[in-house]
Design a protein around this motif. Structure first.
Motif, PDB file in Angstrom:
ATOM      1  N   GLY A 158       0.774  -1.233   0.000  1.00  0.00           N
ATOM      2  CA  GLY A 158       0.000   0.000   0.000  1.00  0.00           C
ATOM      3  C   GLY A 158       0.802   1.277   0.000  1.00  0.00           C
ATOM      4  N   CYS A 159       2.116   1.205   0.270  1.00  0.00           N
ATOM      5  CA  CYS A 159       2.879   2.450   0.360  1.00  0.00           C
ATOM      6  C   CYS A 159       3.118   3.094  -1.000  1.00  0.00           C
ATOM      7  CB  CYS A 159       4.204   2.223   1.086  1.00  0.00           C
ATOM      8  SG  CYS A 159       5.401   1.216   0.218  1.00  0.00           S
ATOM      9  N   GLU A 160       2.728   2.415  -2.066  1.00  0.00           N
ATOM     10  CA  GLU A 160       2.865   2.995  -3.415  1.00  0.00           C
ATOM     11  C   GLU A 160       1.654   3.825  -3.820  1.00  0.00           C
ATOM     12  OE1 GLU A 160       0.332  -0.359  -3.558  1.00  0.00           O
ATOM     13  OE2 GLU A 160       2.365  -0.234  -2.750  1.00  0.00           O
ATOM     14  N   THR A 161       0.554   3.728  -3.068  1.00  0.00           N
ATOM     15  CA  THR A 161      -0.706   4.319  -3.517  1.00  0.00           C
ATOM     16  C   THR A 161      -0.671   5.835  -3.600  1.00  0.00           C
ATOM     17  OG1 THR A 161      -1.478   4.155  -1.228  1.00  0.00           O
ATOM     18  CG2 THR A 161      -2.165   2.422  -2.731  1.00  0.00           C
ATOM     19  N   ALA A 162      -0.019   6.508  -2.661  1.00  0.00           N
ATOM     20  CA  ALA A 162      -0.011   7.975  -2.668  1.00  0.00           C
ATOM     21  C   ALA A 162       0.657   8.523  -3.919  1.00  0.00           C
ATOM     22  CB  ALA A 162       0.685   8.508  -1.422  1.00  0.00           C
ATOM     23  N   SER A 163       1.559   7.742  -4.521  1.00  0.00           N
ATOM     24  CA  SER A 163       2.231   8.194  -5.739  1.00  0.00           C
ATOM     25  C   SER A 163       1.271   8.305  -6.909  1.00  0.00           C
ATOM     26  CB  SER A 163       3.372   7.234  -6.095  1.00  0.00           C
ATOM     27  OG  SER A 163       4.318   7.184  -5.051  1.00  0.00           O
ATOM     28  N   PHE A 164       0.137   7.626  -6.845  1.00  0.00           N
ATOM     29  CA  PHE A 164      -0.864   7.764  -7.906  1.00  0.00           C
ATOM     30  C   PHE A 164      -1.453   9.169  -7.918  1.00  0.00           C
ATOM     31  CE2 PHE A 164      -1.979   3.016  -7.071  1.00  0.00           C
ATOM     32  CZ  PHE A 164      -0.746   2.646  -7.551  1.00  0.00           C
ATOM     33  N   LEU A 165      -1.386   9.828  -6.760  1.00  0.00           N
ATOM     34  CA  LEU A 165      -1.926  11.182  -6.597  1.00  0.00           C
ATOM     35  C   LEU A 165      -0.807  12.221  -6.644  1.00  0.00           C
ATOM     36  CD1 LEU A 165      -4.038  10.204  -3.485  1.00  0.00           C
ATOM     37  CD2 LEU A 165      -5.052  10.799  -5.672  1.00  0.00           C
ATOM     38  N   ALA A 166       0.325  11.876  -7.252  1.00  0.00           N
ATOM     39  CA  ALA A 166       1.545  12.669  -7.119  1.00  0.00           C
ATOM     40  C   ALA A 166       1.349  14.145  -7.427  1.00  0.00           C
ATOM     41  CB  ALA A 166       2.635  12.089  -8.017  1.00  0.00           C
ATOM     42  N   ILE A 202       6.509  13.107  -0.507  1.00  0.00           N
ATOM     43  CA  ILE A 202       6.247  11.671  -0.544  1.00  0.00           C
ATOM     44  C   ILE A 202       7.325  10.867   0.178  1.00  0.00           C
ATOM     45  CG2 ILE A 202       6.149   9.660  -2.079  1.00  0.00           C
ATOM     46  CD1 ILE A 202       4.392  11.209  -3.939  1.00  0.00           C
ATOM     47  N   PRO A 203       8.626  11.061  -0.106  1.00  0.00           N
ATOM     48  CA  PRO A 203       9.632  10.249   0.602  1.00  0.00           C
ATOM     49  C   PRO A 203       9.600  10.414   2.120  1.00  0.00           C
ATOM     50  CG  PRO A 203      10.603  11.270  -1.336  1.00  0.00           C
ATOM     51  CD  PRO A 203       9.242  11.877  -1.169  1.00  0.00           C
ATOM     52  N   PHE A 204       9.524  11.647   2.615  1.00  0.00           N
ATOM     53  CA  PHE A 204       9.573  11.855   4.064  1.00  0.00           C
ATOM     54  C   PHE A 204       8.280  11.418   4.741  1.00  0.00           C
ATOM     55  CE2 PHE A 204      12.953  14.803   2.679  1.00  0.00           C
ATOM     56  CZ  PHE A 204      13.983  14.337   3.477  1.00  0.00           C
ATOM     57  N   ALA A 205       7.147  11.612   4.060  1.00  0.00           N
ATOM     58  CA  ALA A 205       5.883  11.136   4.620  1.00  0.00           C
ATOM     59  C   ALA A 205       5.843   9.615   4.653  1.00  0.00           C
ATOM     60  CB  ALA A 205       4.709  11.677   3.805  1.00  0.00           C
ATOM     61  N   LEU A 206       6.391   8.977   3.628  1.00  0.00           N
ATOM     62  CA  LEU A 206       6.422   7.517   3.576  1.00  0.00           C
ATOM     63  C   LEU A 206       7.310   6.954   4.678  1.00  0.00           C
ATOM     64  CD1 LEU A 206       5.825   4.795   2.381  1.00  0.00           C
ATOM     65  CD2 LEU A 206       7.478   5.252   0.555  1.00  0.00           C
ATOM     66  N   PHE A 207       8.442   7.579   4.914  1.00  0.00           N
ATOM     67  CA  PHE A 207       9.328   7.129   5.989  1.00  0.00           C
ATOM     68  C   PHE A 207       8.625   7.227   7.346  1.00  0.00           C
ATOM     69  CE2 PHE A 207      12.465   8.159   9.309  1.00  0.00           C
ATOM     70  CZ  PHE A 207      13.265   7.030   9.242  1.00  0.00           C
ATOM     71  N   THR A 208       7.958   8.357   7.586  1.00  0.00           N
ATOM     72  CA  THR A 208       7.254   8.557   8.860  1.00  0.00           C
ATOM     73  C   THR A 208       6.094   7.583   9.008  1.00  0.00           C
ATOM     74  OG1 THR A 208       7.807  10.919   8.755  1.00  0.00           O
ATOM     75  CG2 THR A 208       6.076  10.254  10.307  1.00  0.00           C
ATOM     76  N   GLY A 209       5.294   7.458   7.949  1.00  0.00           N
ATOM     77  CA  GLY A 209       4.169   6.537   7.991  1.00  0.00           C
ATOM     78  C   GLY A 209       4.604   5.097   8.159  1.00  0.00           C
ATOM     79  N   GLY A 210       5.743   4.731   7.555  1.00  0.00           N
ATOM     80  CA  GLY A 210       6.242   3.365   7.668  1.00  0.00           C
ATOM     81  C   GLY A 210       6.587   2.980   9.092  1.00  0.00           C
TER      82      GLY A 210
END
Length: 562
Positions: free
Chosen positions: A303-311, A321-329
């Motif tokens: 699921g961590c790829e989904t936000a990139s669809f809304l790039a 996206i990278p920093f939010a993904l790191f935090t969310g992970g």
């Protein structure tokens, strides 16, 4: 006349900015050439990603006196990046574009609500303490390669469509289309599966009065259809409205986990652990049934790829996206492991049910420590968190048919934006409608729990097929230069290649194991047929739609240039 004049001005602007526009305009004659306001906006944005760089294109067929995209061109090379479709891009007259409405906090909450599914905490607890090591193994062999690949690819190519853009750039039009199609359709069984879980937990709000509904298929069907209708309409109105459901859902994810952690600690302190944690119980089993269980927990980390669809609806995409993904992970991993341990502190593994286990644990623990008033609150929050997850996935994956519709590989209606709200409303509405169909298909000839297991299996297989493209694209695109703004995997290509290979191998294993039916399935043969047959039908249908789009493009070319 005014609309036609605006469209002609758009076309002139595009011809100046995109040197190879002359080889593409026939495919997009339904947009720019006819002054279609909303189609033209998307067409302008997709010219490069549609194959202008020389990759496979629907216009690869030869035409007398006309150069095709597969031939060498003397035109000035295009920039590395596709033209932006975001609202803050260079303005074009008569063009409606999506707005950048997702900030850092919105995106972190988006990753939380799409990355965590509380139902997997209950599923993990059914395996006992060994689930902790399985979680860590899944994180190491799948989530880590996936997250690092998404961070680099979304930083390299921060365009709307994400995975579709990456796959298309690496392997061409057909691969890009098929990847997007599979991912989009994989969410059709996902919606009823996650809504079944939400419905089963919502029953705890009514206590014993609603308990008789837990095995009634009609309740789950009606609940799923009503909720699908609500979240579909929210996403039609717009992401600036729909994101609040995602945000509330993410917060609702946190509270039950914290609640369970606190109650589990209190129960352990007063009564001791309900489950023994030692070297023997924490050792994962190595049988086929155990490996099937592993594949389910690996699925939980997707699921961590989904936000990139809304790039291009994210503010400052390359960094956010990278920093939010790191935090969310970090949040996702913490919740899965701590949530599983908390359940096992309060409830023996043999008393955990993967459909209702989380609420069972909360109810049992609350009863033991005298806090039964927390049960309806927890049930409501868990149900709300799953509604937020369903809404977030609907918003994200609807952008795939949107950008593919822009490229005219799907009927142009998919690429339309709503005249008032500027959303890909047709893609959203169609996904909601097909989700309703899958609600009924999942119940055909099986029990409620059996339907849940079938839907999960269908979701795992079709959902994981695009990861083969993602990790393949990560490997293939390492040969392309990375600009100074790109956030790369630590160690660069030297580490990126083996990391992607680990993710690829894990994906292959997970897909293979997902074809094996659950031991609790009443009719295992029917379950295998439904899972396999549905997967094959989706693949064949995707291929037919792609080739239909190619033929339509070729016909447009011939009609435009007799």
């Amino acid at each position: 006349m005014a609309a036609r004049g605006a469209a002609e001005q758009v076309e002139r602007t595009v011809r100046r900015r995109i040197p190879c526009f002359g080889t593409l305009d026939a495919d997009y004659s339904g947009g720019l050439g006819q002054g279609a306001k909303y189609a033209s906006a998307a067409n302008v944005a997709s010219l490069w990603s549609a194959g202008c760089g020389g990759r496979e294109s629907p216009r690869s067929a030869s035409s007398p006196g006309r150069k095709t995209l597969t031939q060498k061109s003397t035109a000035t090379p295009l920039p590395l990046e596709p033209t932006s479709i975001a609202a803050d891009a260079t303005p074009l007259p008569g063009v409606m574009r999506p707005k950048r409405v997702m900030g850092f906090v919105d995106l972190v909450l988006f990753y939380v609500v799409t990355g965590i599914s509380l139902r997997w905490i209950a599923t993990a607890a059914t395996a006992g303490p060994s689930a902790v090591l399985v979680w860590l193994g899944a994180w190491l062999t799948f989530y880590t390669p996936l997250a690092l690949s998404v961070i680099e690819l979304s930083s390299r190519y921060p365009q709307e469509g994400g995975l579709y853009i990456w796959t298309k750039r690496a392997f061409g039009d057909f691969a890009g289309f098929l990847c997007a199609w599979i991912y989009w359709t994989s969410n059709l069984p996902y919606f009823p599966a996650v809504l079944y879980f939400a419905g089963s937990n919502a029953l705890y709000i009514g206590g014993e009065r609603w308990n008789h509904l837990s095995n009634q298929a009609s309740f789950y069907i009606i609940f799923s259809i009503v909720i699908l209708a609500v979240i579909t309409m929210m996403n039609v109105v717009g992401l600036d409205v729909g994101k609040w459901l995602h945000n509330v859902g993410a917060l609702a994810m946190w509270v039950p986990v914290i609640m369970l952690l606190g109650m589990g600690f209190i129960a352990w302190h007063r009564f001791g652990s309900a489950t023994a944690f030692n070297a023997t119980t924490m050792k994962p089993g190595m049988g086929l049934k155990d490996m099937i269980f592993w594949s389910t927990l690996i699925f939980a980390f997707g699921g961590c790829e989904t936000a990139s669809f809304l790039a291009e609806e994210v503010k400052n995409t390359r960094r956010t996206i990278p920093f939010a993904l790191f935090t969310g992970g970090l949040v996702v991993t913490f919740c899965y492991i701590v949530g599983t341990v908390s359940i096992l502190l309060a409830l023996p593994q043999e008393q955990v049910n993967n459909l209702e286990g989380l609420m069972q644990a909360i109810t049992r623990t609350a009863s033991r420590i005298g806090l039964l008033w927390l049960v309806p609150l927890a049930a409501g929050l868990i149900a709300l968190s799953n509604l937020g997850a369903a809404g977030a996935y609907l918003a994200a994956v609807a952008r795939l048919p949107f950008v593919v519709g822009i490229d005219r590989f799907l009927p142009p209606v998919f690429g339309k934006l709503h005249p008032r709200w500027g959303t890909p409303y047709m893609a959203v509405l169609l996904q909601g409608a097909f989700g309703v169909i899958f609600v009924f298909l999942g119940q055909a000839g099986t029990t409620v729990k059996g339907a849940y297991d079938v839907l999960v299996s269908m979701g795992i297989i079709t959902y994981f097929l695009p990861y083969l493209f993602l990790f393949g694209a990560m490997i293939r695109l390492q040969s392309e230069p990375a600009g100074s703004q790109v956030i790369r995997v630590p160690g660069g290509k030297l580490l990126a290649l083996p990391l992607a290979l680990v993710g690829l191998a894990t994906t292959f294993l997970t897909i293979a194991l997902s074809f094996v039916p659950s031991p609790a399935e009443i009719n295992p043969a029917l379950a295998v047929v439904k899972v396999t047959g549905s997967t094959v039908v989706l693949l064949v249908l995707g291929a037919l739609l792609y080739w239909s789009g190619r033929r339509r493009a070729r016909a447009n070319l011939e009609n435009s240039h007799p």
